[in-house]
Design an enzyme around this catalytic site. Structure first.
Site, PDB file in Angstrom:
ATOM      1  N   GLY A  31       0.811  -1.222   0.000  1.00 52.18           N
ATOM      2  CA  GLY A  31       0.000   0.000   0.000  1.00 52.18           C
ATOM      3  C   GLY A  31       0.838   1.262   0.000  1.00 52.18           C
ATOM      4  O   GLY A  31       2.026   1.228  -0.334  1.00 52.18           O
ATOM      5  N   ALA A  32       0.212   2.388   0.390  1.00 54.06           N
ATOM      6  CA  ALA A  32       0.827   3.714   0.224  1.00 54.06           C
ATOM      7  C   ALA A  32       1.327   3.813  -1.220  1.00 54.06           C
ATOM      8  O   ALA A  32       2.500   4.079  -1.485  1.00 54.06           O
ATOM      9  CB  ALA A  32       1.946   3.945   1.243  1.00 54.06           C
ATOM     10  N   HIS A  34       2.256   4.468  -5.073  1.00 59.61           N
ATOM     11  CA  HIS A  34       2.829   5.578  -5.837  1.00 59.61           C
ATOM     12  C   HIS A  34       2.981   5.109  -7.282  1.00 59.61           C
ATOM     13  O   HIS A  34       2.588   3.980  -7.611  1.00 59.61           O
ATOM     14  CB  HIS A  34       4.164   6.017  -5.226  1.00 59.61           C
ATOM     15  N   HIS A  37       4.426   1.568  -8.022  1.00 62.84           N
ATOM     16  CA  HIS A  37       3.420   0.493  -8.009  1.00 62.84           C
ATOM     17  C   HIS A  37       2.553   0.591  -9.263  1.00 62.84           C
ATOM     18  O   HIS A  37       2.219  -0.419  -9.889  1.00 62.84           O
ATOM     19  CB  HIS A  37       2.508   0.625  -6.784  1.00 62.84           C
ATOM     20  N   ASP A 152      13.491  -3.603  -5.512  1.00 62.24           N
ATOM     21  CA  ASP A 152      13.840  -4.590  -4.486  1.00 62.24           C
ATOM     22  C   ASP A 152      14.413  -5.809  -5.219  1.00 62.24           C
ATOM     23  O   ASP A 152      13.800  -6.873  -5.258  1.00 62.24           O
ATOM     24  CB  ASP A 152      12.600  -4.964  -3.678  1.00 62.24           C
ATOM     25  N   MET A 186      11.236   5.796  -6.459  1.00 63.63           N
ATOM     26  CA  MET A 186       9.974   5.970  -5.720  1.00 63.63           C
ATOM     27  C   MET A 186       9.850   4.905  -4.649  1.00 63.63           C
ATOM     28  O   MET A 186      10.197   3.753  -4.858  1.00 63.63           O
ATOM     29  CB  MET A 186       8.802   5.879  -6.681  1.00 63.63           C
ATOM     30  N   SER A 187       9.352   5.332  -3.486  1.00 66.67           N
ATOM     31  CA  SER A 187       9.175   4.418  -2.367  1.00 66.67           C
ATOM     32  C   SER A 187       8.111   4.991  -1.441  1.00 66.67           C
ATOM     33  O   SER A 187       8.019   6.219  -1.293  1.00 66.67           O
ATOM     34  CB  SER A 187      10.497   4.281  -1.606  1.00 66.67           C
ATOM     35  N   SER A 188       7.348   4.108  -0.825  1.00 72.08           N
ATOM     36  CA  SER A 188       6.342   4.576   0.150  1.00 72.08           C
ATOM     37  C   SER A 188       7.039   5.330   1.281  1.00 72.08           C
ATOM     38  O   SER A 188       6.468   6.235   1.885  1.00 72.08           O
ATOM     39  CB  SER A 188       5.571   3.388   0.709  1.00 72.08           C
ATOM     40  N   ARG A 189       8.282   4.956   1.555  1.00 73.80           N
ATOM     41  CA  ARG A 189       9.024   5.607   2.647  1.00 73.80           C
ATOM     42  C   ARG A 189       9.385   7.054   2.316  1.00 73.80           C
ATOM     43  O   ARG A 189       9.640   7.845   3.227  1.00 73.80           O
ATOM     44  CB  ARG A 189      10.300   4.834   2.956  1.00 73.80           C
TER      45      ARG A 189
HETATM   46  P1  AMP Z   1       6.069  -2.408  -1.584  1.00 72.46           P
HETATM   47  O1  AMP Z   1       4.677  -1.892  -1.485  1.00 72.46           O
HETATM   48  O2  AMP Z   1       7.109  -1.410  -1.243  1.00 72.46           O
HETATM   49  O3  AMP Z   1       6.247  -3.746  -0.890  1.00 72.46           O
HETATM   50  O4  AMP Z   1       6.310  -2.707  -3.124  1.00 72.46           O
HETATM   51  C1  AMP Z   1       5.443  -3.523  -3.865  1.00 72.46           C
HETATM   52  C2  AMP Z   1       6.098  -3.842  -5.185  1.00 72.46           C
HETATM   53  O5  AMP Z   1       6.324  -2.628  -5.894  1.00 72.46           O
HETATM   54  C3  AMP Z   1       7.463  -4.521  -5.032  1.00 72.46           C
HETATM   55  O6  AMP Z   1       7.596  -5.509  -6.024  1.00 72.46           O
HETATM   56  C4  AMP Z   1       8.418  -3.386  -5.242  1.00 72.46           C
HETATM   57  O7  AMP Z   1       9.681  -3.798  -5.739  1.00 72.46           O
HETATM   58  C5  AMP Z   1       7.676  -2.574  -6.273  1.00 72.46           C
HETATM   59  N1  AMP Z   1       8.162  -1.204  -6.275  1.00 72.46           N
HETATM   60  C6  AMP Z   1       8.238  -0.357  -5.215  1.00 72.46           C
HETATM   61  N2  AMP Z   1       8.786   0.820  -5.580  1.00 72.46           N
HETATM   62  C7  AMP Z   1       9.067   0.715  -6.901  1.00 72.46           C
HETATM   63  C8  AMP Z   1       9.666   1.577  -7.865  1.00 72.46           C
HETATM   64  N3  AMP Z   1      10.093   2.798  -7.543  1.00 72.46           N
HETATM   65  N4  AMP Z   1       9.795   1.138  -9.134  1.00 72.46           N
HETATM   66  C9  AMP Z   1       9.385  -0.121  -9.478  1.00 72.46           C
HETATM   67  N5  AMP Z   1       8.818  -0.983  -8.618  1.00 72.46           N
HETATM   68  C10 AMP Z   1       8.668  -0.579  -7.344  1.00 72.46           C
END
Ligand code: AMP
Length: 282
Positions: A31-32, A34, A37, A152, A186-189
């Protein structure tokens, strides 16, 4: 738009899709949401007849309770964002109790050593938690294709290993890193960064790009040393690790070979927030 909260609902839906013989794309998220995702979701829509996005902050992959508690939870916004992409997407947003009942523990997996490198050294039990939840989700959702970000990269390789070890009939698709205009992955963080820290964090990708150029002429050890020095000179950051590794084994490079592919991986703290990034070197 369909939003399911229980295993029973999602299973019934999945079974109906299987009966209809449709391809099913799956994007697991915490979630969160961007645009990173969003890019995975778009790819799934293009390549499958039906797409399921799960939204679940998985407690067993956090080694740090404070980090788990601080993780942003924005379910209503996430659902709105998904609806804007395509209202035919199905969202699965279970509670922890629904998935784990009262046993919020990881199973134990071997990923042939991939789990002991980099993130594995710094986040105790993290990949057992990732394995546990994806084992559960893959068996529930039975996707044709599952989408994971190269952001990741270690996780992506571990998911491929999980699927092969458990003999699951899932095609794991790796997707490019989606970056902010500044180059920051990009990252939720990122939402937790101050405006100043977010601007400063562009330094990470800038350094990775320069390191890639150096890798053309210098040894892996020299490039790692150069990156370490760059971070040491930047007072905003605390570098946790830098590693130039083989993309298949994730083991640090001893001697470069033209036949192998390498990536540079880093984890660093800014404002006490942990960011990771990586870049393909050849
Ligand atoms: P998360 O919600 O952070 O667990 O991420 C869910 C999925 O989205 C994971 O497969 C992440 O590698 C992918 N993801 C997160 N940020 C990015 C990004 N900036 N670019 C591409 N994939 C991402």
């Amino acid at each position: 738009m369909k939003v399911f909260y229980t295993k029973k609902e999602i299973s019934e839906f999945v079974n109906s899709i299987i009966r209809e013989g449709k391809t099913l794309g799956y994007v697991p998220t915490m979630g969160a949401l961007h645009q990173g995702h969003g890019s995975l979701i778009e790819q799934s829509i293009t390549e499958n007849q039906v797409t399921i996005v799960s939204i679940f902050v998985n407690p067993t992959q956090f080694d740090n309770k404070a980090d788990l508690n601080k993780y942003p939870r924005t379910l209503e916004n996430d659902i709105e964002l998904i609806k804007k992409i395509d209202a035919s997407i199905v969202v699965f947003a279970p509670s922890s109790k629904e998935l784990y009942a009262n046993d919020v523990n990881s199973k134990s997996y071997s990923f042939d050593g991939l789990e002991h490198e980099m993130e594995g050294k710094h986040r105790q039990g993290h990949f057992d938690g990732v394995g546990t939840i994806l084992d559960l989700f893959f068996n529930l959702i039975k996707p044709t294709n599952a989408y994971f970000g190269e952001k990741d990269f270690q996780q992506l390789q571990i998911v491929k290993k999980l699927v092969s070890k458990l003999n699951l009939n899932v095609n794991v698709v790796g997707c490019n890193i989606f970056r902010e205009h500044s180059g920051l992955a990009m990252s939720s963080r990122n939402e937790r960064l101050s405006k100043e820290a977010r601007a400063e964090a562009a330094f990470i990708f800038k350094t990775l790009k320069q390191a890639k150029i150096h890798f053309g002429t210098k040894s892996a050890a020299k490039v790692e040393e150069w990156v370490t020095n760059q971070f040491a000179k930047n007072t905003h950051f605390n570098l946790e690790y830098v590693s130039i590794a083989n993309v298949n084994t994730l083991k640090p490079v001893k001697r470069k070979s033209k036949k192998q592919q390498y990536r540079l991986f880093i984890a660093a703290f800014i404002d006490n927030i942990r960011l990771i990034d990586n870049i393909a070197l050849n």
